[in-house]
Motif scaffolding. Structure first.
Motif, PDB file in Angstrom:
ATOM      1  N   THR A 181       0.831  -1.207   0.000  1.00  0.00           N
ATOM      2  CA  THR A 181       0.000   0.000   0.000  1.00  0.00           C
ATOM      3  C   THR A 181       0.866   1.257   0.000  1.00  0.00           C
ATOM      4  N   ILE A 182       1.941   1.218   0.796  1.00  0.00           N
ATOM      5  CA  ILE A 182       2.850   2.369   0.859  1.00  0.00           C
ATOM      6  C   ILE A 182       3.517   2.598  -0.498  1.00  0.00           C
TER       7      ILE A 182
ATOM      8  N   ILE B 281       1.680  12.740  -1.991  1.00  0.00           N
ATOM      9  CA  ILE B 281       1.509  12.508  -0.560  1.00  0.00           C
ATOM     10  C   ILE B 281       1.253  13.830   0.155  1.00  0.00           C
ATOM     11  N   GLN B 282       0.225  13.832   0.965  1.00  0.00           N
ATOM     12  CA  GLN B 282      -0.041  15.041   1.753  1.00  0.00           C
ATOM     13  C   GLN B 282       0.672  14.924   3.093  1.00  0.00           C
ATOM     14  N   VAL B 283       1.432  15.917   3.409  1.00  0.00           N
ATOM     15  CA  VAL B 283       2.227  15.873   4.633  1.00  0.00           C
ATOM     16  C   VAL B 283       1.765  16.983   5.571  1.00  0.00           C
TER      17      VAL B 283
ATOM     18  N   LEU C 136       7.571  14.511  10.818  1.00  0.00           N
ATOM     19  CA  LEU C 136       6.500  14.620   9.824  1.00  0.00           C
ATOM     20  C   LEU C 136       5.558  13.431   9.928  1.00  0.00           C
ATOM     21  N   VAL C 137       4.312  13.733   9.871  1.00  0.00           N
ATOM     22  CA  VAL C 137       3.334  12.656   9.843  1.00  0.00           C
ATOM     23  C   VAL C 137       2.646  12.670   8.493  1.00  0.00           C
ATOM     24  N   THR C 138       2.628  11.591   7.872  1.00  0.00           N
ATOM     25  CA  THR C 138       1.986  11.546   6.567  1.00  0.00           C
ATOM     26  C   THR C 138       0.673  10.796   6.679  1.00  0.00           C
ATOM     27  N   GLU C 139      -0.143  11.046   5.708  1.00  0.00           N
ATOM     28  CA  GLU C 139      -1.349  10.236   5.546  1.00  0.00           C
ATOM     29  C   GLU C 139      -1.042   8.750   5.647  1.00  0.00           C
ATOM     30  N   MET C 140       0.031   8.333   4.976  1.00  0.00           N
ATOM     31  CA  MET C 140       0.338   6.904   4.893  1.00  0.00           C
ATOM     32  C   MET C 140       0.699   6.325   6.239  1.00  0.00           C
ATOM     33  N   ASP C 141       1.329   7.130   7.079  1.00  0.00           N
ATOM     34  CA  ASP C 141       1.692   6.698   8.417  1.00  0.00           C
ATOM     35  C   ASP C 141       0.425   6.273   9.168  1.00  0.00           C
ATOM     36  N   LYS C 142      -0.550   7.173   9.138  1.00  0.00           N
ATOM     37  CA  LYS C 142      -1.811   6.904   9.846  1.00  0.00           C
ATOM     38  C   LYS C 142      -2.577   5.751   9.202  1.00  0.00           C
ATOM     39  N   LYS C 143      -2.624   5.780   7.888  1.00  0.00           N
ATOM     40  CA  LYS C 143      -3.386   4.759   7.165  1.00  0.00           C
ATOM     41  C   LYS C 143      -2.790   3.366   7.413  1.00  0.00           C
ATOM     42  N   THR C 144      -1.459   3.291   7.387  1.00  0.00           N
ATOM     43  CA  THR C 144      -0.791   2.005   7.597  1.00  0.00           C
ATOM     44  C   THR C 144      -1.057   1.488   9.004  1.00  0.00           C
ATOM     45  N   GLU C 145      -0.975   2.400   9.980  1.00  0.00           N
ATOM     46  CA  GLU C 145      -1.236   1.976  11.360  1.00  0.00           C
ATOM     47  C   GLU C 145      -2.675   1.474  11.515  1.00  0.00           C
ATOM     48  N   GLU C 146      -3.613   2.190  10.903  1.00  0.00           N
ATOM     49  CA  GLU C 146      -5.028   1.760  10.984  1.00  0.00           C
ATOM     50  C   GLU C 146      -5.241   0.372  10.379  1.00  0.00           C
ATOM     51  N   MET C 147      -4.597   0.135   9.243  1.00  0.00           N
ATOM     52  CA  MET C 147      -4.690  -1.192   8.602  1.00  0.00           C
ATOM     53  C   MET C 147      -4.212  -2.289   9.544  1.00  0.00           C
ATOM     54  N   LEU C 148      -3.050  -2.047  10.147  1.00  0.00           N
ATOM     55  CA  LEU C 148      -2.467  -3.068  11.023  1.00  0.00           C
ATOM     56  C   LEU C 148      -3.346  -3.284  12.253  1.00  0.00           C
ATOM     57  N   ILE C 149      -3.825  -2.187  12.854  1.00  0.00           N
ATOM     58  CA  ILE C 149      -4.636  -2.292  14.071  1.00  0.00           C
ATOM     59  C   ILE C 149      -5.953  -3.020  13.774  1.00  0.00           C
ATOM     60  N   LYS C 150      -6.547  -2.704  12.656  1.00  0.00           N
ATOM     61  CA  LYS C 150      -7.806  -3.371  12.281  1.00  0.00           C
ATOM     62  C   LYS C 150      -7.605  -4.892  12.178  1.00  0.00           C
ATOM     63  N   ASN C 151      -6.529  -5.300  11.541  1.00  0.00           N
ATOM     64  CA  ASN C 151      -6.225  -6.733  11.419  1.00  0.00           C
ATOM     65  C   ASN C 151      -6.009  -7.388  12.786  1.00  0.00           C
ATOM     66  N   ILE C 152      -5.240  -6.707  13.636  1.00  0.00           N
ATOM     67  CA  ILE C 152      -4.957  -7.288  14.956  1.00  0.00           C
ATOM     68  C   ILE C 152      -6.254  -7.426  15.759  1.00  0.00           C
ATOM     69  N   ARG C 153      -7.072  -6.364  15.771  1.00  0.00           N
ATOM     70  CA  ARG C 153      -8.325  -6.391  16.563  1.00  0.00           C
ATOM     71  C   ARG C 153      -9.261  -7.492  16.084  1.00  0.00           C
TER      72      ARG C 153
END
Lengths: 261, 261
Positions: A21-22, A30-32, A41-58
């Motif tokens: 995905t990255i 990329i919006q920064v 710097l926090v990017t959209e992808m940083d947040k999006k990637t974390e959400e993907m991983l957390i959703k899978n774990i939960r």
């Protein structure tokens, strides 16, 4: 911890998917947004990637806690039970400025002890992993235990702020080595030590998610991973870190503690 | 200079061939002998690669002079006429310690002016080249002119000895930037600036063969390449070097010269 093999299969799949995905995102712009300072710097992808991983774990492990870079982590006051420790993009500045040399990092700890670790060098498509007591591997190929080289026989990575700051002792360590390399990703720098490209990595202040996966991989190949004063890592706070071959570790700790006192 | 297209074809072929020989050598063990100090390792491959390149040049251009890292270079007291400037393996320490992040570099100068330049990142199989007045390219794909970013908006490479040495001004430059990266190959660091991964590269002391190819490529994409005091490069001696975007170059030179005086 149960279901190690099943977990290993799932995590591998999630991390590779995150990396894909990255990579795909580089085709879009990329919006920064800037956080507290320009180096963070926090990017959209940083947040999006974390959400993907957390959703899978939960979905698969709903009772387990998650400690992640972009989350508020308020409930994490101890490391009892199973805790997932996640850095969705380690090396955010490299990600933004270079589109290279960054990693997705996931670790599973139980009662404070690393059980499973994953560092995915996305642009090289190299997935490093370790399971406690079973060694480390890259894309399924076992990694050898490191050779125990002293400081004078190897290159070292030192974090940018540390080497350009006020700490003269760390520059003496640099001068005793073969030379310094700086990659700008704690995960990749730890992997470079783990595969013998470097003999040590020294950083002034790493967060738990910068440390968790790398520490297990490093220890599984025979490296020593501690705070800069030689004390063990505290995964509930930021730590100054030295990860090195046993010989180089002893030299560096001695040097840093002597000069500080 | 005559026969630019034919020269371009030949040099491309020679440099790719040199890279292949080096890559193949990793399957055999490498014998390393120490030169004057431990940071200056000479390998069999270094000498062998240089010999290959020199043999090819002498065969096709017997009347032209060659200025090369592993040669004695006694006859090079000026840069009149056509002079080939060669670094068979730039980043020897990386070559020895990491089997990665090194380059084969060839440049053709005429009356002291760069006409053709080649930097081959062997392990990535990326051949960067430039012909004076025609821009630079990577594997045949044209490289854009760099964006003129200031120091505060980019990463910088600084040589290991320089950043861990006594020069406090260079550390102030480091702290004004987004952060430092160190690759350990002057050629690759110059390419990173040329492709926008970094805004500057600063080194304490580069030999002519560390400079020649990178300087032309850098200039062809709009970078400024000078000595650390802002004076132009002297390719008959070692130089302290700053290569940067025009904006970052001005800031860095100002900073380094102010602090030195």
């Amino acid at each position: 911890m149960e279901q190690i093999n099943k977990r290993n299969e799932l995590i591998t799949q999630w991390v590779l998917e995150a990396g894909k995905t990255i990579k795909d995102s580089f085709e879009k712009s990329i919006q920064v947004e800037e956080k507290s300072n320009r180096n963070d710097l926090v990017t959209e992808m940083d947040k999006k990637t974390e959400e993907m991983l957390i959703k899978n774990i939960r979905q698969h492990f709903p009772d387990e806690r998650i400690f992640a870079e972009e989350s508020d982590n308020e409930e994490i006051k101890d490391l009892n039970g199973v805790v997932w420790i996640i850095d969705p993009i380690d090396g955010t500045l490299n990600f933004v400025k270079q589109q290279n040399d960054f990693a997705v990092m996931v670790a599973v700890y139980e009662d404070g002890i690393g059980q499973m670790a994953y560092i995915y060098n996305v642009m090289k498509d190299e997935l490093y992993s370790a399971i406690k007591g079973q060694g480390a591997s890259c894309n399924g190929q076992r990694i050898d235990t490191v050779q125990d080289l002293p400081l004078k026989d190897g290159l070292v990575a030192i974090s940018s702020l540390l080497l350009s700051g006020k700490n003269e002792a760390v520059r003496q360590v640099a001068r005793k080595s073969n030379g310094v390399r700086m990659i700008g990703s704690a995960g990749l720098e730890t992997l470079y030590v783990s595969t013998g490209r470097l003999v040590a990595y020294i950083a002034a202040s790493l967060a738990p998610w910068d440390i968790a996966a790398g520490k297990l991989i490093a220890e599984e190949v025979g490296l020593v991973y501690t705070q800069a004063n030689g004390e063990k890592i505290d995964l509930l706070k930021k730590n100054p870190v030295v990860v090195a071959t046993p010989a180089a570790h002893q030299e560096i700790i001695q040097h840093l503690t002597e000069k500080e006192s």
